[in-house]
Design a protein around this motif. Structure first.
Motif, PDB file in Angstrom:
ATOM      1  N   ALA A 133       0.966  -1.233   0.072  1.00 13.39           N
ATOM      2  CA  ALA A 133      -0.091  -0.075   0.198  1.00 13.39           C
ATOM      3  C   ALA A 133       1.055   1.132  -0.002  1.00 13.39           C
ATOM      4  O   ALA A 133       0.632   2.039  -0.912  1.00 13.39           O
ATOM      5  CB  ALA A 133      -1.057   0.094   1.285  1.00 13.39           C
ATOM      6  N   MET A 134       2.050   1.270   0.763  1.00 15.07           N
ATOM      7  CA  MET A 134       2.849   2.360   0.828  1.00 15.07           C
ATOM      8  C   MET A 134       3.484   2.463  -0.612  1.00 15.07           C
ATOM      9  O   MET A 134       3.808   3.715  -0.865  1.00 15.07           O
ATOM     10  CB  MET A 134       3.894   2.091   1.996  1.00 15.07           C
ATOM     11  CG  MET A 134       3.434   2.082   3.329  1.00 15.07           C
ATOM     12  SD  MET A 134       2.565   3.571   3.658  1.00 15.07           S
ATOM     13  CE  MET A 134       3.868   4.499   4.257  1.00 15.07           C
ATOM     14  N   GLU A 135       4.048   1.401  -1.113  1.00 15.04           N
ATOM     15  CA  GLU A 135       4.586   1.666  -2.611  1.00 15.04           C
ATOM     16  C   GLU A 135       3.648   2.128  -3.384  1.00 15.04           C
ATOM     17  O   GLU A 135       4.082   2.947  -4.177  1.00 15.04           O
ATOM     18  CB  GLU A 135       5.061   0.200  -2.653  1.00 15.04           C
ATOM     19  CG  GLU A 135       5.982  -0.143  -4.042  1.00 15.04           C
ATOM     20  CD  GLU A 135       6.049  -1.425  -4.305  1.00 15.04           C
ATOM     21  OE1 GLU A 135       5.771  -2.023  -5.475  1.00 15.04           O
ATOM     22  OE2 GLU A 135       7.132  -2.014  -3.518  1.00 15.04           O
ATOM     23  N   THR A 136       2.535   1.629  -3.436  1.00 15.12           N
ATOM     24  CA  THR A 136       1.515   2.038  -4.580  1.00 15.12           C
ATOM     25  C   THR A 136       1.234   3.425  -4.031  1.00 15.12           C
ATOM     26  O   THR A 136       1.067   4.549  -5.217  1.00 15.12           O
ATOM     27  CB  THR A 136       0.187   1.229  -4.174  1.00 15.12           C
ATOM     28  OG1 THR A 136       0.412   0.110  -4.556  1.00 15.12           O
ATOM     29  CG2 THR A 136      -1.039   2.089  -5.418  1.00 15.12           C
ATOM     30  N   MET A 137       1.036   3.969  -2.885  1.00 17.97           N
ATOM     31  CA  MET A 137       0.802   5.452  -2.496  1.00 17.97           C
ATOM     32  C   MET A 137       1.944   6.163  -2.876  1.00 17.97           C
ATOM     33  O   MET A 137       1.999   7.355  -3.308  1.00 17.97           O
ATOM     34  CB  MET A 137       0.718   5.491  -0.943  1.00 17.97           C
ATOM     35  CG  MET A 137       0.093   6.803  -0.510  1.00 17.97           C
ATOM     36  SD  MET A 137      -0.059   7.181   1.426  1.00 17.97           S
ATOM     37  CE  MET A 137      -0.670   5.662   1.922  1.00 17.97           C
ATOM     38  N   ARG A 139       4.021   5.936  -5.439  1.00 15.59           N
ATOM     39  CA  ARG A 139       4.148   5.829  -6.863  1.00 15.59           C
ATOM     40  C   ARG A 139       3.094   6.922  -7.113  1.00 15.59           C
ATOM     41  O   ARG A 139       3.443   7.877  -8.129  1.00 15.59           O
ATOM     42  CB  ARG A 139       3.625   4.705  -7.580  1.00 15.59           C
ATOM     43  CG  ARG A 139       4.735   3.418  -7.615  1.00 15.59           C
ATOM     44  CD  ARG A 139       4.147   2.445  -8.721  1.00 15.59           C
ATOM     45  NE  ARG A 139       4.769   1.185  -8.174  1.00 15.59           N
ATOM     46  CZ  ARG A 139       4.316   0.184  -7.874  1.00 15.59           C
ATOM     47  NH1 ARG A 139       3.261   0.161  -8.410  1.00 15.59           N
ATOM     48  NH2 ARG A 139       5.110  -0.963  -7.839  1.00 15.59           N
ATOM     49  N   LYS A 140       1.885   7.054  -6.717  1.00 15.39           N
ATOM     50  CA  LYS A 140       0.806   8.082  -7.022  1.00 15.39           C
ATOM     51  C   LYS A 140       1.504   9.485  -6.461  1.00 15.39           C
ATOM     52  O   LYS A 140       1.326  10.446  -7.108  1.00 15.39           O
ATOM     53  CB  LYS A 140      -0.549   7.899  -6.147  1.00 15.39           C
ATOM     54  CG  LYS A 140      -1.203   6.639  -6.873  1.00 15.39           C
ATOM     55  CD  LYS A 140      -2.404   6.518  -5.849  1.00 15.39           C
ATOM     56  CE  LYS A 140      -3.268   5.078  -6.469  1.00 15.39           C
ATOM     57  NZ  LYS A 140      -4.339   4.953  -5.740  1.00 15.39           N
ATOM     58  N   THR A 141       2.155   9.315  -5.227  1.00 11.32           N
ATOM     59  CA  THR A 141       2.668  10.760  -4.821  1.00 11.32           C
ATOM     60  C   THR A 141       3.862  11.410  -5.649  1.00 11.32           C
ATOM     61  O   THR A 141       3.762  12.542  -6.185  1.00 11.32           O
ATOM     62  CB  THR A 141       3.517  10.700  -3.423  1.00 11.32           C
ATOM     63  OG1 THR A 141       2.287  10.013  -2.505  1.00 11.32           O
ATOM     64  CG2 THR A 141       3.627  11.889  -2.936  1.00 11.32           C
ATOM     65  N   THR A 142       4.647  10.345  -6.206  1.00 14.34           N
ATOM     66  CA  THR A 142       5.885  10.677  -7.177  1.00 14.34           C
ATOM     67  C   THR A 142       5.278  11.384  -8.286  1.00 14.34           C
ATOM     68  O   THR A 142       5.636  12.160  -9.118  1.00 14.34           O
ATOM     69  CB  THR A 142       6.661   9.461  -7.471  1.00 14.34           C
ATOM     70  OG1 THR A 142       7.172   8.747  -6.195  1.00 14.34           O
ATOM     71  CG2 THR A 142       8.008   9.798  -8.156  1.00 14.34           C
ATOM     72  N   ALA A 143       4.244  10.610  -8.785  1.00 10.36           N
ATOM     73  CA  ALA A 143       3.624  10.935 -10.243  1.00 10.36           C
ATOM     74  C   ALA A 143       3.032  12.219  -9.990  1.00 10.36           C
ATOM     75  O   ALA A 143       3.020  13.050 -11.100  1.00 10.36           O
ATOM     76  CB  ALA A 143       2.640  10.052 -10.634  1.00 10.36           C
ATOM     77  N   THR A 144       2.508  12.659  -8.871  1.00 15.21           N
ATOM     78  CA  THR A 144       1.554  13.713  -8.623  1.00 15.21           C
ATOM     79  C   THR A 144       2.888  14.612  -8.392  1.00 15.21           C
ATOM     80  O   THR A 144       2.764  15.967  -9.187  1.00 15.21           O
ATOM     81  CB  THR A 144       0.914  13.595  -7.446  1.00 15.21           C
ATOM     82  OG1 THR A 144      -0.051  12.585  -7.527  1.00 15.21           O
ATOM     83  CG2 THR A 144       0.204  15.083  -7.007  1.00 15.21           C
ATOM     84  N   LEU A 145       4.024  14.553  -7.817  1.00 14.46           N
ATOM     85  CA  LEU A 145       5.040  15.469  -7.762  1.00 14.46           C
ATOM     86  C   LEU A 145       5.488  15.933  -9.334  1.00 14.46           C
ATOM     87  O   LEU A 145       5.896  16.976  -9.529  1.00 14.46           O
ATOM     88  CB  LEU A 145       5.783  15.083  -6.868  1.00 14.46           C
ATOM     89  CG  LEU A 145       5.630  15.057  -5.328  1.00 14.46           C
ATOM     90  CD1 LEU A 145       6.714  14.523  -4.616  1.00 14.46           C
ATOM     91  CD2 LEU A 145       5.559  16.556  -4.963  1.00 14.46           C
ATOM     92  N   LYS A 146       5.686  14.999  -9.927  1.00 16.54           N
ATOM     93  CA  LYS A 146       6.379  15.149 -11.328  1.00 16.54           C
ATOM     94  C   LYS A 146       5.480  16.074 -12.090  1.00 16.54           C
ATOM     95  O   LYS A 146       5.774  17.136 -12.726  1.00 16.54           O
ATOM     96  CB  LYS A 146       6.589  13.882 -12.166  1.00 16.54           C
ATOM     97  CG  LYS A 146       7.662  13.135 -11.510  1.00 16.54           C
ATOM     98  CD  LYS A 146       7.883  11.803 -12.185  1.00 16.54           C
ATOM     99  CE  LYS A 146       9.318  10.982 -11.506  1.00 16.54           C
ATOM    100  NZ  LYS A 146       9.495   9.641 -12.427  1.00 16.54           N
ATOM    101  N   ARG A 147       4.065  15.660 -12.080  1.00 14.96           N
ATOM    102  CA  ARG A 147       3.187  16.633 -12.920  1.00 14.96           C
ATOM    103  C   ARG A 147       3.085  17.839 -12.363  1.00 14.96           C
ATOM    104  O   ARG A 147       3.030  18.854 -12.903  1.00 14.96           O
ATOM    105  CB  ARG A 147       1.802  15.966 -12.529  1.00 14.96           C
ATOM    106  CG  ARG A 147       0.771  16.562 -13.543  1.00 14.96           C
ATOM    107  CD  ARG A 147      -0.585  15.523 -13.527  1.00 14.96           C
ATOM    108  NE  ARG A 147      -0.950  15.012 -12.365  1.00 14.96           N
ATOM    109  CZ  ARG A 147      -1.026  13.907 -11.892  1.00 14.96           C
ATOM    110  NH1 ARG A 147      -0.567  12.957 -12.759  1.00 14.96           N
ATOM    111  NH2 ARG A 147      -1.605  13.697 -10.721  1.00 14.96           N
ATOM    112  N   THR A 148       3.097  18.162 -11.056  1.00 13.92           N
ATOM    113  CA  THR A 148       3.005  19.460 -10.389  1.00 13.92           C
ATOM    114  C   THR A 148       4.229  20.179 -10.652  1.00 13.92           C
ATOM    115  O   THR A 148       4.282  21.570 -11.196  1.00 13.92           O
ATOM    116  CB  THR A 148       2.957  19.455  -8.771  1.00 13.92           C
ATOM    117  OG1 THR A 148       1.851  18.614  -8.506  1.00 13.92           O
ATOM    118  CG2 THR A 148       2.698  20.758  -8.333  1.00 13.92           C
TER     119      THR A 148
END
Length: 162
Positions: A133-137, A139-148
């Motif tokens: 769950a942490m790994e999935t979270m 990945r989502k956080t990294t993707a969100t940061l890159k997009r931002t």
């Protein structure tokens, strides 16, 4: 529940002697049947192997707490099967407690070992689940940061051009 006299009916009226004899015979028959049922239950419990019951519960645990593969059976089915096996094991343990104290102690030790292994398996399963769950979270956080960052970079580029 009080015992009713065999010489009177429910309403308290005196019974016919033939009916009294029939009622007493029925009472004796029920008592005999109860003894037979208890003997059959005891014999069936003695035939069951408590070690095999523990092995069956371990198989259910491996099925339920396998982090790689989803269980083949529904969670409720697994719980019901484990409950049934545990009740049977407890009946066997109570039987041996009365008849053979040495075997009783051995079975209790076997049960403690099973519970310990079950706890370890459960803990491992939960930790794997949390890490996934942490790994999935992550990945989502990294993707969100890159997009931002990308969006802000584009905004900063527009500001410097203008």
């Amino acid at each position: 529940m009080g015992r009713r006299s065999t010489s009177s009916t429910k309403s308290g009226k005196f019974m016919n002697p033939t009916d009294q004899a029939r009622k007493e015979a029925r009472k004796r028959e029920l008592k005999k049947n109860k003894k037979q049922r208890m003997m059959v239950r005891t014999a069936v419990l003695k035939m069951k192997d408590p070690r095999q019951i523990i092995k069956d519960m371990e198989k259910l645990d491996e099925m339920e707490f396998n982090p790689v593969q989803q269980p083949l059976l529904n969670e409720k089915v697994l719980r019901d099967k484990r409950k049934k096996l545990r009740e049977t094991f407890e009946r066997i343990v109570r039987l041996y407690e009365r008849e053979n104290p040495d075997t009783y102690k051995e079975l209790r030790k076997l049960e403690l070992d099973y519970e310990s292994n079950r706890g370890k398996l459960s803990l491992y399963f939960d930790s794997v689940k949390v890490s996934r769950a942490m790994e999935t979270m992550g990945r989502k956080t990294t993707a969100t940061l890159k997009r931002t960052v990308k969006e802000r970079g584009m905004t900063e580029a527009r500001l410097t051009r203008g």
